[in-house]
Design a protein around this motif. Structure first.
Motif, mmCIF file in Angstrom:
data_model
loop_
_atom_site.group_PDB
_atom_site.id
_atom_site.type_symbol
_atom_site.label_atom_id
_atom_site.label_comp_id
_atom_site.label_asym_id
_atom_site.label_seq_id
_atom_site.Cartn_x
_atom_site.Cartn_y
_atom_site.Cartn_z
ATOM 1 N N VAL A 164 0.513 11.402 7.834
ATOM 2 C CA VAL A 164 0.257 10.637 6.614
ATOM 3 C C VAL A 164 -0.159 11.562 5.469
ATOM 4 C CG1 VAL A 164 -1.408 9.014 5.593
ATOM 5 C CG2 VAL A 164 -0.239 8.422 7.712
ATOM 6 N N ASN B 213 5.091 8.128 5.317
ATOM 7 C CA ASN B 213 4.598 6.871 5.866
ATOM 8 C C ASN B 213 4.845 6.867 7.374
ATOM 9 O OD1 ASN B 213 3.866 5.494 3.292
ATOM 10 N ND2 ASN B 213 6.050 5.764 2.902
ATOM 11 N N TYR C 117 0.808 -1.220 0.000
ATOM 12 C CA TYR C 117 0.000 0.000 0.000
ATOM 13 C C TYR C 117 0.846 1.277 0.000
ATOM 14 C CZ TYR C 117 -3.470 -3.396 1.600
ATOM 15 O OH TYR C 117 -4.280 -4.504 1.710
ATOM 16 N N ALA C 118 2.142 1.167 0.268
ATOM 17 C CA ALA C 118 2.952 2.345 0.552
ATOM 18 C C ALA C 118 3.900 2.701 -0.581
ATOM 19 C CB ALA C 118 3.752 2.121 1.833
ATOM 20 N N ARG D 192 1.037 6.337 3.979
ATOM 21 C CA ARG D 192 0.277 5.225 4.545
ATOM 22 C C ARG D 192 0.850 4.934 5.930
ATOM 23 N NH1 ARG D 192 -2.297 6.761 0.995
ATOM 24 N NH2 ARG D 192 -3.180 5.651 -0.795
ATOM 25 N N VAL E 272 -3.340 -1.282 8.542
ATOM 26 C CA VAL E 272 -2.744 -0.454 7.493
ATOM 27 C C VAL E 272 -3.768 0.644 7.192
ATOM 28 C CG1 VAL E 272 -1.945 -0.319 5.114
ATOM 29 C CG2 VAL E 272 -1.346 -2.298 6.541
ATOM 30 N N ALA F 132 -4.874 4.777 5.656
ATOM 31 C CA ALA F 132 -4.721 5.958 4.813
ATOM 32 C C ALA F 132 -5.721 6.992 5.293
ATOM 33 C CB ALA F 132 -4.981 5.617 3.342
#
Length: 241
Positions: free
Chosen positions: A145, A119, A45-46, A150, A235, A237
Motif C-alpha cells: 500500500v 491498492n 477511499y482509493a 488503499r 478498508v 491505509a
C-alpha cells in the motif's frame, strides 16, 4: 521467513487437482458477488489511477473484474498451479498473474519497488494462513500500500466454522467442493474475531472503515441454499498516509 512445506504442498495440490471450470473451487464466487460489491466499499477511499494487486488471487476471477476498475490489475498466489489457472482463464489478457509468497519480505519489497504504491485486494487469506505467518501477511499489505494506496481486506470470522460444520454433517457427508478443501488439509476460519484487526494495526495499517458481510461460496447446503460464510471487511491505509 517462509511457509511450511506442508502448507505449500496443500495449496499446490489443491490447485493442481482443480479443473478450469468456473466456480470449481468453493470460494471462486462470481465477481458480482465478491469483488464488485467490495469495490463499492473501497472506491470512496482509493485512487483508481494506481494499480491494484489481488493477493491470493486463485483462478483470477476477482482480478479480472478489478482490471475494469483500476488502471492495472495484477494477481498473485502462493501456488504456481493457481497462477497457471488464472492465466488460462484470462483469455482477453486484461490482468497479469505471478507467483508470490506473501511471507517472503524480500520478494514483497521487490514487488513494491517494481510497481510502486498500489491498492490491495485480499479476500480470505489471513484466516487460512499458518498462525506464525499471519503477521507477515499483514505486513505485506502495508508494504504494498505504501503512502498512496488503499487496501480492502475481507476475512472469515469464527462463525463460519458453524456454517461449514453444518454443511459437513449433511446426511451424505460434506458437499463435494467442501470435501476437497478438507482432503487437501486446508483449514478455513482459523483466525479469531480480534486477531485480524490486531494484526492489521500491528503492521502499521489504519482502519478507515469496516463492517460485517458474508462471502458467498459456489456450493450449497443440504436444503439447497447457498453457503454464505460470515466475514468482516476492512478498508485500510498506512498510518503515515
Amino acid at each position: 521467513m517462509d511457509v511450511s512445506q506442508q502448507y505449500r504442498q496443500s495449496w499446490e495440490g489443491f490447485w493442481a487437482a482443480t479443473s478450469d471450470a468456473p466456480g470449481e473451487a468453493i470460494w471462486d464466487a462470481e465477481a458480482s458477488l465478491s469483488a464488485e460489491p467490495h469495490c463499492r466499499l473501497l472506491l470512496p477511499y482509493a485512487d483508481t489511477s494506481l494499480p491494484v494487486v489481488d493477493l491470493g488471487c486463485g483462478s483470477g476471477t476477482q482480478t479480472r473484474y478489478l482490471s475494469t476498475v483500476f488502471a492495472r490489475a495484477l494477481g498473485f498466489d502462493l501456488s504456481q498451479a493457481a497462477v497457471e489457472h488464472a492465466r488460462r482463464a484470462d483469455t482477453a489478457g486484461v490482468a497479469e498473474f505471478e507467483q508470490l509468497n506473501l511471507v517472503d519480505a524480500d520478494a514483497v519489497g521487490a514487488l513494491h519497488r517494481r510497481i510502486g504504491d498500489t491498492n490491495v485486494y485480499m479476500r480470505a487469506v489471513i484466516h487460512q494462513s499458518e498462525p506464525t505467518a499471519r503477521p507477515a501477511v499483514a505486513a505485506a499489505v502495508a508494504e504494498l500500500v505504501g503512502e498512496k494506496g488503499r487496501a480492502f481486506v475481507v476475512e472469515l470470522t469464527p462463525a463460519s466454522k458453524d456454517v461449514l460444520q453444518a454443511a459437513a454433517e449433511a446426511p451424505d457427508g460434506p458437499p463435494k467442493k467442501l470435501r476437497r478443501v478438507f482432503d487437501h488439509g486446508l483449514k478455513p476460519a482459523g483466525a479469531t474475531d480480534e486477531e485480524v484487526p490486531e494484526l492489521l494495526r500491528a503492521a502499521g495499517l489504519t482502519i478507515l472503515a469496516d463492517g460485517d458481510t458474508v462471502l458467498p461460496q459456489t456450493e450449497k447446503m443440504p436444503d439447497g441454499s447457498r453457503i454464505d460464510l460470515p466475514a468482516r471487511w476492512f478498508v485500510l491505509a498506512t498510518a503515515a498516509s
